[in-house]
Write an enzyme that holds these catalytic residues in place. Sequence first.
Site, PDB file in Angstrom:
ATOM      1  N   ASP A   3       0.839  -1.207   0.000  1.00  0.00           N
ATOM      2  CA  ASP A   3       0.000   0.000   0.000  1.00  0.00           C
ATOM      3  C   ASP A   3       0.873   1.255   0.000  1.00  0.00           C
ATOM      4  O   ASP A   3       0.601   2.219  -0.696  1.00  0.00           O
ATOM      5  CB  ASP A   3      -0.922  -0.014   1.228  1.00  0.00           C
ATOM      6  CG  ASP A   3      -1.716  -1.298   1.303  1.00  0.00           C
ATOM      7  OD1 ASP A   3      -2.509  -1.548   0.386  1.00  0.00           O
ATOM      8  OD2 ASP A   3      -1.520  -2.073   2.259  1.00  0.00           O
ATOM      9  N   HIS A   6      -4.606  -3.709   5.956  1.00  0.00           N
ATOM     10  CA  HIS A   6      -4.386  -3.918   4.519  1.00  0.00           C
ATOM     11  C   HIS A   6      -5.734  -4.323   3.929  1.00  0.00           C
ATOM     12  O   HIS A   6      -6.019  -5.486   3.691  1.00  0.00           O
ATOM     13  CB  HIS A   6      -3.335  -5.000   4.264  1.00  0.00           C
ATOM     14  CG  HIS A   6      -3.255  -5.382   2.815  1.00  0.00           C
ATOM     15  ND1 HIS A   6      -2.809  -4.520   1.849  1.00  0.00           N
ATOM     16  CD2 HIS A   6      -3.615  -6.512   2.164  1.00  0.00           C
ATOM     17  CE1 HIS A   6      -2.887  -5.112   0.676  1.00  0.00           C
ATOM     18  NE2 HIS A   6      -3.381  -6.322   0.828  1.00  0.00           N
TER      19      HIS A   6
HETATM   20  P1  NAX Z   1      -1.176 -18.447  -4.986  1.00  0.00           P
HETATM   21  O1  NAX Z   1      -2.475 -19.166  -4.899  1.00  0.00           O
HETATM   22  O2  NAX Z   1      -0.524 -18.286  -6.316  1.00  0.00           O
HETATM   23  O3  NAX Z   1      -0.124 -19.154  -4.037  1.00  0.00           O
HETATM   24  C1  NAX Z   1      -0.412 -19.505  -2.736  1.00  0.00           C
HETATM   25  C2  NAX Z   1       0.378 -20.746  -2.442  1.00  0.00           C
HETATM   26  O4  NAX Z   1       0.192 -21.029  -1.070  1.00  0.00           O
HETATM   27  C3  NAX Z   1      -0.082 -21.966  -3.243  1.00  0.00           C
HETATM   28  O5  NAX Z   1       1.038 -22.569  -3.884  1.00  0.00           O
HETATM   29  C4  NAX Z   1      -0.704 -22.883  -2.188  1.00  0.00           C
HETATM   30  O6  NAX Z   1      -0.495 -24.243  -2.475  1.00  0.00           O
HETATM   31  C5  NAX Z   1       0.061 -22.426  -0.957  1.00  0.00           C
HETATM   32  N1  NAX Z   1      -0.626 -22.694   0.305  1.00  0.00           N
HETATM   33  C6  NAX Z   1      -1.954 -22.649   0.564  1.00  0.00           C
HETATM   34  N2  NAX Z   1      -2.182 -22.985   1.845  1.00  0.00           N
HETATM   35  C7  NAX Z   1      -0.962 -23.193   2.420  1.00  0.00           C
HETATM   36  C8  NAX Z   1      -0.538 -23.585   3.699  1.00  0.00           C
HETATM   37  N3  NAX Z   1      -1.422 -23.830   4.664  1.00  0.00           N
HETATM   38  N4  NAX Z   1       0.792 -23.729   3.920  1.00  0.00           N
HETATM   39  C9  NAX Z   1       1.689 -23.521   2.934  1.00  0.00           C
HETATM   40  N5  NAX Z   1       1.339 -23.150   1.692  1.00  0.00           N
HETATM   41  C10 NAX Z   1       0.030 -23.004   1.432  1.00  0.00           C
HETATM   42  O7  NAX Z   1      -1.381 -17.018  -4.262  1.00  0.00           O
HETATM   43  P2  NAX Z   1      -0.432 -15.740  -4.291  1.00  0.00           P
HETATM   44  O8  NAX Z   1      -0.818 -14.896  -5.437  1.00  0.00           O
HETATM   45  O9  NAX Z   1       0.981 -16.168  -4.155  1.00  0.00           O
HETATM   46  O10 NAX Z   1      -0.937 -14.973  -2.969  1.00  0.00           O
HETATM   47  C11 NAX Z   1      -0.669 -15.464  -1.678  1.00  0.00           C
HETATM   48  C12 NAX Z   1      -1.356 -14.626  -0.608  1.00  0.00           C
HETATM   49  O11 NAX Z   1      -0.902 -13.271  -0.644  1.00  0.00           O
HETATM   50  C13 NAX Z   1      -2.873 -14.540  -0.772  1.00  0.00           C
HETATM   51  O12 NAX Z   1      -3.478 -14.708   0.486  1.00  0.00           O
HETATM   52  C14 NAX Z   1      -3.089 -13.112  -1.249  1.00  0.00           C
HETATM   53  O13 NAX Z   1      -4.372 -12.624  -0.921  1.00  0.00           O
HETATM   54  C15 NAX Z   1      -2.007 -12.397  -0.492  1.00  0.00           C
HETATM   55  N6  NAX Z   1      -1.644 -11.052  -0.954  1.00  0.00           N
HETATM   56  C16 NAX Z   1      -1.318 -10.125  -0.026  1.00  0.00           C
HETATM   57  C17 NAX Z   1      -0.944  -8.835  -0.337  1.00  0.00           C
HETATM   58  C18 NAX Z   1      -0.580  -7.841   0.708  1.00  0.00           C
HETATM   59  O14 NAX Z   1      -0.319  -6.692   0.359  1.00  0.00           O
HETATM   60  N7  NAX Z   1      -0.554  -8.173   2.001  1.00  0.00           N
HETATM   61  C19 NAX Z   1      -0.960  -8.396  -1.754  1.00  0.00           C
HETATM   62  C20 NAX Z   1      -0.891  -9.529  -2.734  1.00  0.00           C
HETATM   63  C21 NAX Z   1      -1.710 -10.728  -2.360  1.00  0.00           C
HETATM   64  O15 NAX Z   1      -3.049 -10.458  -2.667  1.00  0.00           O
END
Ligand code: NAX
Length: 324
Positions: A158, A186
């Site tokens: 942000d 956030h």
């Molecule tokens: P993806 O779905 O591409 O990747 C997430 C990965 O996490 C997958 O490979 C999945 O298998 C793995 N996973 C799921 N549950 C898990 C667990 N219990 N232990 C270990 N691994 C696990 O998502 P991605 O685009 O990489 O985003 C990840 C997270 O970041 C999401 O929650 C998203 O909302 C969040 N974000 C946060 C942001 C921020 O500013 N704080 C911005 C970007 C993003 O939206």
Amino acid sequence: MTAPLRVAVTGAAGNIGYSLVWRLASGSCFGPDQPIILSLLEIPQGMQRLEGVVMEIVDSAFPLVHDIVATDDAGTAFADADAIFLVGSRPRTAGMERGDLVAANGPIFVGQGKAINRARSSVKVVTVGNPCNTNCLIASHYGSDIPKSQFTAMTRLDQNRAVGQLSSRLGVPPADVKDVVIWGNHGPEMYPDVTWASAGGKPVREQVDAGWLQGDFLKTVAQRGKAIIEARGASSAASAASAAIDHMRDWHLGTGGDLVSMAVVSQGQYGVPEGLVFSMPVRCEGGSYEVVEGLELDDFGKAKLAENIEALAGEREAVADLLG
Ligand code: NAX
């Protein structure tokens, strides 16, 4: 030779992970002379993709990467960790509200919070997986052997988005935009505050009108995540990884006097109820951060803080059963 730092990344085979791990391995976070051991966590269904990621890291032949651990066990991933990026969780997809995310992702951070107790007590944790403030709150609750100060959530994206907007509007490079503060969650109510900010050495408030700051600027920054999803068909990944690097690098190497924003476990500063994970202005030095206190908010700022407190207290209420 400098001993390697053990750096854990959850969700390492996901979109953010794919960008984040390369920046870590290249030295962008802990410095060009600091070796690291990468400890990568995935769920069992993600382990095959993680295997491919590990093959590519090996193929990149990074001089700083001394070892790679790939596992689906959080305790193994976090053992003796110096830094942990909690990324793994389900991303928000088109039409999904934050309330749905709280329910879907909260339980992940119960188990991972417990496993963080196996890390070093000085471990630096940044929570990226959404809703990141409340996921961090859950992790800090269960990671009770680790000081609360070591748990943070990421609002740096942000901050960077706000800096990007100001940089474009005022025609100055991003590096010349200083001391923008993000308050709160956030989430859509997050408040990008330029009261103390400068651009090109002059106060931002002297260069843009309050109408734009409280209108288009605030709206663009707050809704940027949604706009990216609509444009790309997927949530922000490279910019999120970059922000996670900025967050951890500043915490580890210092901010040189600049204000940056991190969501930290409140000790009651700025009237934020104790325990809520709330984005505040910090300065970092010598591997730790300090919340900058005593900044005077105007009436608009006070109202925005109240809105964020209400939203985060509501999220805490929604996961009360997980905190029992
Ligand atoms: P993806 O779905 O591409 O990747 C997430 C990965 O996490 C997958 O490979 C999945 O298998 C793995 N996973 C799921 N549950 C898990 C667990 N219990 N232990 C270990 N691994 C696990 O998502 P991605 O685009 O990489 O985003 C990840 C997270 O970041 C999401 O929650 C998203 O909302 C969040 N974000 C946060 C942001 C921020 O500013 N704080 C911005 C970007 C993003 O939206």
